[in-house]
Design a protein around this motif. Structure first.
Motif, PDB file in Angstrom:
ATOM      1  N   TYR A   1      -0.169   5.051   8.456  1.00 45.94           N
ATOM      2  CA  TYR A   1       0.392   4.320   9.598  1.00 45.94           C
ATOM      3  C   TYR A   1       0.621   5.323  10.720  1.00 45.94           C
ATOM      4  CZ  TYR A   1       1.258   1.048   5.790  1.00 45.94           C
ATOM      5  OH  TYR A   1       1.120   0.234   4.699  1.00 45.94           O
TER       6      TYR A   1
ATOM      7  N   HIS B   1      -5.539   5.681  -0.167  1.00 40.54           N
ATOM      8  CA  HIS B   1      -4.599   5.985   0.905  1.00 40.54           C
ATOM      9  C   HIS B   1      -4.457   4.809   1.869  1.00 40.54           C
ATOM     10  CE1 HIS B   1      -3.924  10.197  -0.037  1.00 40.54           C
ATOM     11  NE2 HIS B   1      -5.229  10.356  -0.213  1.00 40.54           N
ATOM     12  N   GLN B   2      -3.231   4.688   2.449  1.00 36.14           N
ATOM     13  CA  GLN B   2      -2.986   3.781   3.578  1.00 36.14           C
ATOM     14  C   GLN B   2      -2.061   4.520   4.528  1.00 36.14           C
ATOM     15  OE1 GLN B   2      -4.224   0.531   4.324  1.00 36.14           O
ATOM     16  NE2 GLN B   2      -3.369   1.229   6.266  1.00 36.14           N
TER      17      GLN B   2
ATOM     18  N   ASP C   1       2.366   8.003   5.101  1.00 32.86           N
ATOM     19  CA  ASP C   1       1.488   7.488   4.036  1.00 32.86           C
ATOM     20  C   ASP C   1       2.189   6.334   3.321  1.00 32.86           C
ATOM     21  OD1 ASP C   1       3.304   8.545   2.221  1.00 32.86           O
ATOM     22  OD2 ASP C   1       2.100  10.329   1.770  1.00 32.86           O
ATOM     23  N   SER C   2       1.506   5.802   2.297  1.00 34.13           N
ATOM     24  CA  SER C   2       2.013   4.625   1.589  1.00 34.13           C
ATOM     25  C   SER C   2       2.556   4.980   0.218  1.00 34.13           C
ATOM     26  CB  SER C   2       0.882   3.586   1.440  1.00 34.13           C
ATOM     27  OG  SER C   2      -0.216   4.166   0.742  1.00 34.13           O
TER      28      SER C   2
ATOM     29  N   LYS D   1      -5.090  -0.061  11.874  1.00 31.23           N
ATOM     30  CA  LYS D   1      -4.871  -0.648  10.558  1.00 31.23           C
ATOM     31  C   LYS D   1      -5.998  -0.332   9.557  1.00 31.23           C
ATOM     32  CE  LYS D   1      -1.239  -2.641  12.359  1.00 31.23           C
ATOM     33  NZ  LYS D   1       0.113  -2.055  12.128  1.00 31.23           N
ATOM     34  N   ASP D   2      -6.802   0.648   9.858  1.00 30.94           N
ATOM     35  CA  ASP D   2      -7.874   1.053   8.936  1.00 30.94           C
ATOM     36  C   ASP D   2      -7.854   2.563   8.701  1.00 30.94           C
ATOM     37  OD1 ASP D   2      -8.664   1.963  11.383  1.00 30.94           O
ATOM     38  OD2 ASP D   2     -10.668   1.060  11.346  1.00 30.94           O
ATOM     39  N   ASN D   3      -6.625   3.107   8.722  1.00 33.43           N
ATOM     40  CA  ASN D   3      -6.419   4.554   8.569  1.00 33.43           C
ATOM     41  C   ASN D   3      -6.925   5.349   9.765  1.00 33.43           C
ATOM     42  OD1 ASN D   3      -5.171   4.228   6.123  1.00 33.43           O
ATOM     43  ND2 ASN D   3      -7.011   4.684   4.897  1.00 33.43           N
TER      44      ASN D   3
END
Length: 631
Positions: A518, A515-516, A566-567, A537-539
């Protein structure tokens, strides 16, 4: 040489003189054994007893008393002035004395084995004064033995063992008889042994009673037990001697003198191909006439085309060879096997190697029988994958099975619905193609394990089973959301830029690269004057204050909408609201009270003022009520 009359007379005179001197010596000896007796008021005189040596024969059976001997004192002149009395062991009860003559008789039958001698005392008394004329003297009557006891075997009957095939003269056991007669007198207690029963197999040493083997090569397998009768006879075995007997049971113990032998040169067994691994196919046994450890055997498969398919072990209780399956049988692959099996004694006695060899061989043929087997799948486990976005009817994969029998019956497929209760999948009965029957959701069930049944069309009772693992591939169909329910507070005395909460997100999807997320504030909250959001920037993201001077009386709760993306492709997003409560905090920034408090009146109002205000309120309420009623 001839003697003249004169010489002969001289010779007789010399003999007479010798006899006189001998008589004088005996008289002196008799007097020396007597004790001197002193009588007061009289001169001392030396007197002596006169009697014969006393022996009496045991077991006298006559009706009259048995004469033992005579007591006599040289004081006795035969005028009846002396009387004799007797005391000691058996006096009066067994032995009696004639007080006038001194004759002693035994009145009862005597047994030397009960008592060998009796000690008595004799006394000579003056009949008128009843006073002793001689000192009391002690003497012994010995009981003379006769042969009245037969030999007895006190430890009989006997049991003994001797190994079979023992050489002649091997000792078996020693028997012993005892005789209660006097061993120091005559031959009454001298025993010799003889064998009355048990010849010609055994003999006995006459003097020692040691029993020995008398024949070679006595075979236990022909006869294993012998009953011997041994006699012991006294008087050195002469006629008239007494005898006793005992029995001796001799058992021949086993030795390994018999090699194992199979009753048959070959065996044949039929075995269905469906028999499971480790099942017993056959039990064979080599005959061995020996017993115990001498009959213990081991079996080996030494040759044949079934070396890796079958194995043989020994049943230690029955000494049978147990043939069992090591690998699955398949009639279609091989219809028969031949085994060469050896049986051999474990404990070989080198003395009997000439009777060998102590092993034997046989041939075992195993016929594999055809069995109507269920269909067999080409794979024990099928692995398939399908996307959770797959539409109903999408083909997932194909399974295949065939009838292993020669008939090669057609196969029909079905799904065991106990493994697919929700009926997510279907299978084509003829082709084995598996398709989706319902929409799939990886987040509900990521792997489906189903069982496929394959049935013979000609015999539906024959069912094979195949196992299919269907893995559901993920798509991005779940938006991210807060990882938990946050309880966020801000102190009334908070300063601008102060961190009040760190947040993170979760997503039910499982992208291959992880997962990533924002984080940002929604458009309508982006320009608020109270809080701001920083994406780490680290979830994770951090919520900070923008100002100071928060007051619960003005606003006790703030709602901050946070936008999370999500990404995935395409990406999904959600808006999550963070609830922030304003709290009264201590000097360390720890919240103490977060509830909105009632407005507090200014200080300085007295109790009377408060009562007056309350009275005014009540009066106004009364006026309003009256006007309402009048209307």
């Amino acid at each position: 040489m001839k003697l003249g009359r004169v010489e002969f007379c001289h010779f007789l005179q010399i003999i007479a003189l010798f006899l006189c001197l001998s008589g004088m010596n005996q008289a002196e000896l008799s007097r020396s054994r007597s004790k001197p007796y002193f009588q007061s008021g009289r001169p001392r005189t030396k007197r002596s007893w006169v009697w014969n040596q006393f022996f009496v024969l045991e077991e006298y059976m006559g009706t009259d008393p048995l004469y033992v001997g005579k007591l006599h004192s040289d004081v006795d002149k035969g005028d009846g002035s002396i009387k004799y009395i007797l005391s000691g062991e058996g006096a009066s009860s067994i032995f009696i004395i004639d007080e006038n003559t001194g004759d002693i008789h035994a009145t009862k039958r005597l047994d030397r084995e009960e008592q060998a001698y009796y000690t008595l005392r004799a006394q000579a008394l003056d009949r008128l004064t009843n006073k002793p004329v001689e000192p009391e003297s002690e003497f012994v009557i010995k009981i003379q033995d006769i042969n009245d006891n037969e030999p007895k075997f006190l430890d009989g009957p006997y049991t003994a063992g001797v190994p079979e095939m023992s050489p002649v003269g091997t000792s078996v056991v020693q028997v012993t008889a005892t005789d209660a007669d006097d061993p120091t007198y005559g031959n009454s207690a001298r025993v010799v042994y003889s064998i009355l029963q048990g010849q010609p197999y055994f003999s006995v040493e006459p003097k020692t009673g040691v029993i020995k083997t008398a024949l070679p090569n006595m075979d236990r397998e022909a006869k294993d037990q012998y009953l011997l009768v041994i006699q012991a006879k006294d008087m050195v075995g002469q006629n008239g001697g007494l005898s006793g007997t005992t029995s001796v049971t001799v058992t021949l113990t086993d030795v390994n003198d018999n090699p194992p032998r199979f009753p048959r040169r070959s065996y044949q067994y039929n075995v269905p191909e469906s028999l499971p691994v480790a099942s017993v196919v056959a039990r064979i046994k080599a005959a061995d006439a020996d017993v115990g450890s001498n009959a213990e055997m081991e079996y080996k498969i030494v040759d044949g085309d079934g070396l890796g398919v079958f194995k043989i072990t020994v049943d230690k209780d029955t000494q049978e060879g147990i043939i069992a399956i090591q690998k699955e049988l398949d009639f279609e692959a091989k219809t028969s096997y031949t085994l060469r099996i050896e049986a051999a004694n474990l404990h070989v006695d080198t003395r009997f190697l000439s009777l060998g060899p102590f092993s034997d061989m046989t041939t075992v043929k195993i016929i594999v029988e055809d069995v109507d087997e269920p269909p067999v799948f080409t794979s024990r486990l099928y692995s398939m994958v399908v996307s959770e976005a797959a539409k109903v009817g999408t083909i997932i994969g194909t399974v295949a099975a065939h009838d292993p029998d020669a008939s090669n019956s057609p196969v029909r497929y079905s799904i065991d619905r106990n493994t697919d209760l929700e009926r997510y999948f279907n299978i084509d009965a003829n082709s084995g193609v598996i398709t989706t029957a319902k929409s799939l959701d990886r987040e509900t069930n990521a792997v489906h394990n189903i069982t496929v049944l394959a049935m013979e069309s000609q015999n539906p009772a024959q069912i094979g089973r195949g196992y299919v693992a269907i893995t559901i591939l993920d798509i991005n169909d779940n938006a991210p959301e807060f990882a938990m329910e946050y309880e966020t507070t801000v102190c009334e005395n908070a300063q601008p830029g102060q961190v009040i909460q760190k947040i993170s997100a979760i997503d039910k999807d499982d992208p291959p690269n992880g997962h990533q997320f924002y984080f940002s504030l929604t458009a309508e909250a982006a320009n608020n004057h109270n809080f701001t959001l920083q994406d780490n920037k680290d979830n994770t993201a951090t919520v900070l204050t923008r100002r100071n001077g928060f007051r619960r009386q003005e606003q006790s709760v703030f709602y901050l909408p946070i936008f999370i993306v999500d990404s995935g492709s395409p990406s999904l997003s959600s808006t999550n609201t963070l609830t922030i409560r304003v709290c009264d905090c201590d000097a360390d920034g720890v919240a103490q009270t977060c509830n909105a408090e009632a407005y507090v009146l200014p200080a300085g109002l007295s109790t009377g003022a408060l009562i007056a205000i309350l009275a005014c309120v009540l009066t106004l309420l009364g006026i309003c009520c009256n006007r309402g009623l009048g209307a």
